[in-house]
Design a protein around this motif. Structure first.
Motif, PDB file in Angstrom:
ATOM      1  N   PHE A   1       8.554 -23.300   9.517  1.00 31.03           N
ATOM      2  CA  PHE A   1       8.221 -22.432   8.376  1.00 31.03           C
ATOM      3  C   PHE A   1       6.700 -22.310   8.220  1.00 31.03           C
ATOM      4  N   THR A   2       6.247 -21.076   8.096  1.00 31.05           N
ATOM      5  CA  THR A   2       4.832 -20.807   7.856  1.00 31.05           C
ATOM      6  C   THR A   2       4.721 -19.783   6.738  1.00 31.05           C
ATOM      7  N   VAL A   3       3.850 -20.050   5.790  1.00 33.64           N
ATOM      8  CA  VAL A   3       3.607 -19.081   4.728  1.00 33.64           C
ATOM      9  C   VAL A   3       2.184 -18.554   4.887  1.00 33.64           C
ATOM     10  N   PHE A   4       2.044 -17.244   4.799  1.00 32.83           N
ATOM     11  CA  PHE A   4       0.756 -16.566   4.890  1.00 32.83           C
ATOM     12  C   PHE A   4       0.459 -15.924   3.545  1.00 32.83           C
ATOM     13  N   LEU A   5      -0.798 -16.043   3.120  1.00 34.15           N
ATOM     14  CA  LEU A   5      -1.203 -15.452   1.845  1.00 34.15           C
ATOM     15  C   LEU A   5      -2.362 -14.491   2.069  1.00 34.15           C
ATOM     16  N   ASN A   6      -2.211 -13.278   1.583  1.00 29.19           N
ATOM     17  CA  ASN A   6      -3.278 -12.273   1.612  1.00 29.19           C
ATOM     18  C   ASN A   6      -3.633 -11.951   0.168  1.00 29.19           C
ATOM     19  N   LYS A   7      -4.667 -12.609  -0.344  1.00 27.08           N
ATOM     20  CA  LYS A   7      -5.009 -12.471  -1.760  1.00 27.08           C
ATOM     21  C   LYS A   7      -5.463 -11.068  -2.109  1.00 27.08           C
ATOM     22  N   SER A   8      -6.210 -10.442  -1.228  1.00 27.33           N
ATOM     23  CA  SER A   8      -6.709  -9.101  -1.538  1.00 27.33           C
ATOM     24  C   SER A   8      -5.570  -8.108  -1.683  1.00 27.33           C
ATOM     25  N   ALA A   9      -4.513  -8.319  -0.915  1.00 28.85           N
ATOM     26  CA  ALA A   9      -3.357  -7.420  -0.988  1.00 28.85           C
ATOM     27  C   ALA A   9      -2.314  -7.939  -1.974  1.00 28.85           C
TER      28      ALA A   9
ATOM     29  N   ALA B   1      26.319 -21.459  -4.930  1.00 27.96           N
ATOM     30  CA  ALA B   1      26.864 -22.563  -5.724  1.00 27.96           C
ATOM     31  C   ALA B   1      26.012 -23.828  -5.638  1.00 27.96           C
ATOM     32  N   GLU B   2      24.760 -23.703  -5.221  1.00 29.06           N
ATOM     33  CA  GLU B   2      23.842 -24.836  -5.226  1.00 29.06           C
ATOM     34  C   GLU B   2      22.549 -24.444  -5.911  1.00 29.06           C
ATOM     35  N   GLY B   3      21.754 -25.435  -6.297  1.00 32.32           N
ATOM     36  CA  GLY B   3      20.450 -25.140  -6.854  1.00 32.32           C
ATOM     37  C   GLY B   3      19.449 -24.832  -5.760  1.00 32.32           C
ATOM     38  N   PRO B   4      18.354 -24.139  -6.101  1.00 35.32           N
ATOM     39  CA  PRO B   4      17.308 -23.850  -5.112  1.00 35.32           C
ATOM     40  C   PRO B   4      16.689 -25.134  -4.569  1.00 35.32           C
ATOM     41  N   THR B   5      16.277 -25.085  -3.321  1.00 35.60           N
ATOM     42  CA  THR B   5      15.611 -26.211  -2.667  1.00 35.60           C
ATOM     43  C   THR B   5      14.204 -25.785  -2.278  1.00 35.60           C
ATOM     44  N   PHE B   6      13.220 -26.585  -2.649  1.00 37.17           N
ATOM     45  CA  PHE B   6      11.837 -26.258  -2.317  1.00 37.17           C
ATOM     46  C   PHE B   6      11.643 -26.278  -0.799  1.00 37.17           C
ATOM     47  N   LEU B   7      10.960 -25.255  -0.287  1.00 37.38           N
ATOM     48  CA  LEU B   7      10.716 -25.144   1.146  1.00 37.38           C
ATOM     49  C   LEU B   7       9.260 -25.425   1.505  1.00 37.38           C
TER      50      LEU B   7
ATOM     51  N   HIS C   1      -0.214 -10.362  -1.546  1.00 40.68           N
ATOM     52  CA  HIS C   1       0.984 -10.365  -0.714  1.00 40.68           C
ATOM     53  C   HIS C   1       1.104 -11.707  -0.003  1.00 40.68           C
ATOM     54  N   LEU C   2       2.312 -12.219   0.062  1.00 42.43           N
ATOM     55  CA  LEU C   2       2.558 -13.384   0.890  1.00 42.43           C
ATOM     56  C   LEU C   2       3.842 -13.192   1.670  1.00 42.43           C
ATOM     57  N   SER C   3       3.944 -13.934   2.755  1.00 43.88           N
ATOM     58  CA  SER C   3       5.129 -13.816   3.588  1.00 43.88           C
ATOM     59  C   SER C   3       5.521 -15.188   4.109  1.00 43.88           C
ATOM     60  N   LEU C   4       6.795 -15.340   4.330  1.00 44.38           N
ATOM     61  CA  LEU C   4       7.358 -16.560   4.904  1.00 44.38           C
ATOM     62  C   LEU C   4       7.899 -16.214   6.283  1.00 44.38           C
ATOM     63  N   HIS C   5       7.417 -16.947   7.289  1.00 47.75           N
ATOM     64  CA  HIS C   5       7.883 -16.750   8.656  1.00 47.75           C
ATOM     65  C   HIS C   5       8.736 -17.941   9.063  1.00 47.75           C
TER      66      HIS C   5
ATOM     67  N   SER D   1      -3.894 -20.785  -3.545  1.00 51.42           N
ATOM     68  CA  SER D   1      -4.661 -19.553  -3.337  1.00 51.42           C
ATOM     69  C   SER D   1      -5.968 -19.780  -2.595  1.00 51.42           C
ATOM     70  N   ILE D   2      -6.357 -21.045  -2.414  1.00 56.51           N
ATOM     71  CA  ILE D   2      -7.593 -21.302  -1.663  1.00 56.51           C
ATOM     72  C   ILE D   2      -7.341 -21.295  -0.159  1.00 56.51           C
ATOM     73  N   LYS D   3      -6.062 -21.201   0.208  1.00 49.53           N
ATOM     74  CA  LYS D   3      -5.714 -21.150   1.633  1.00 49.53           C
ATOM     75  C   LYS D   3      -5.120 -19.792   1.976  1.00 49.53           C
ATOM     76  N   ASP D   4      -5.080 -19.498   3.270  1.00 49.09           N
ATOM     77  CA  ASP D   4      -4.390 -18.269   3.679  1.00 49.09           C
ATOM     78  C   ASP D   4      -3.195 -18.554   4.578  1.00 49.09           C
ATOM     79  N   LYS D   5      -2.988 -19.820   4.889  1.00 46.76           N
ATOM     80  CA  LYS D   5      -1.861 -20.174   5.753  1.00 46.76           C
ATOM     81  C   LYS D   5      -1.475 -21.618   5.511  1.00 46.76           C
ATOM     82  N   ASN D   6      -0.167 -21.863   5.509  1.00 42.61           N
ATOM     83  CA  ASN D   6       0.327 -23.234   5.458  1.00 42.61           C
ATOM     84  C   ASN D   6       1.564 -23.310   6.336  1.00 42.61           C
ATOM     85  N   GLU D   7       1.625 -24.346   7.136  1.00 42.43           N
ATOM     86  CA  GLU D   7       2.688 -24.440   8.131  1.00 42.43           C
ATOM     87  C   GLU D   7       3.434 -25.759   7.979  1.00 42.43           C
ATOM     88  N   ASP D   8       4.754 -25.701   8.114  1.00 41.72           N
ATOM     89  CA  ASP D   8       5.570 -26.907   8.066  1.00 41.72           C
ATOM     90  C   ASP D   8       6.757 -26.710   8.995  1.00 41.72           C
TER      91      ASP D   8
END
Lengths: 114, 116
Positions: free
Chosen positions: B62-70, B41-47, B72-76, B52-59
């Motif tokens: 929360f950490t997001v990993f990007l594997n361009k060749s695959a 019952a709420e709108g999405p909130t940006f996390l 695939h990305l993941s949120l930890h 694509s020039i990076k493979d990791k961003n951390e806040d």
């Protein structure tokens, strides 16, 4: 952070009624969007606007219409509501110049058409 | 056909442990990826987002990993907290052919439950 307001939050209405879902933002964002989302499904873009007097249809066909007469206001109208329009409607806006199109969302309107 | 896929509709994790949410994409033109969190019952909130020039961003947790060749990305999320229980959407964007505009393409979401 953007302030996006949507009214009403919940609406139950009979078939054939005309409805307008309101969306306003106070941050002066040029870009605004309307999404439709059903439970367990992705967000479907139904309308967007890149500025005053600019409106475009989104990827999902919708019988609704929108207008953008003022920067801060982006209402969505259904001329004749049907049960198939039952869904959650989400309004969003994005920061000018932001790469990647980070969007900020309102709380949504849950529409039920009987 | 889904261009952004979140193949796990749900995930259950114990409080204090790591939550890993996965996302795959098919369009090689995507160059920016975002994660949103949505309560009922709420709108999405940006996390968090990643270019694509990076493979990791951390806040924070929360950490997001990007594997361009695959494609695939993941949120930890570490450590996971009960308040993290929500639906998490992965979204991707690319410049449109006409003009300097972008649209977001969304996954179906993964419902995360963090148990105390």
């Amino acid at each position: 952070e953007a302030d996006i307001y949507q009214t009403p939050r919940y609406l139950v209405i009979g078939t054939g009624k005309k409805i307008t879902l309101e969306c306003s933002q106070t941050m002066g964002h040029d870009k605004m969007y309307w999404y439709q989302q059903d439970p367990g499904m992705e967000l479907h873009l139904i309308h967007y606007s890149y500025g005053v007097n600019s409106t475009e249809k989104g990827d999902l066909s919708s019988e609704s219409t929108v207008s953008r007469i003022r920067t801060e206001h982006f209402p969505l109208t259904l001329e004749s509501a049907r049960p198939s329009h039952t869904s959650q409607y989400l309004c969003a806006s994005s920061i000018p110049g932001t790469s990647g199109n980070e969007q900020f969302f309102g709380p949504g309107t849950r529409l039920t058409v009987l | 056909d889904q261009q952004v896929k979140q193949n796990s509709p749900s995930l259950s994790v114990q409080e204090g442990r790591i939550s890993i949410l996965n996302c795959d994409y098919t369009n090689s033109m995507f160059d920016y990826f975002l994660w949103y969190k949505k309560y009922p019952a709420e709108g999405p909130t940006f996390l968090i987002s990643i270019s694509s020039i990076k493979d990791k961003n951390e806040d924070g947790r929360f950490t997001v990993f990007l594997n361009k060749s695959a494609k695939h990305l993941s949120l930890h999320i570490v450590p996971s907290q009960p308040g993290d229980s929500a639906v998490y959407f992965c979204a991707a964007s690319a410049l449109q052919k006409m003009g300097n505009n972008r649209k977001l393409i969304w996954g179906l979401g993964t419902s995360l439950a963090v148990n105390p």
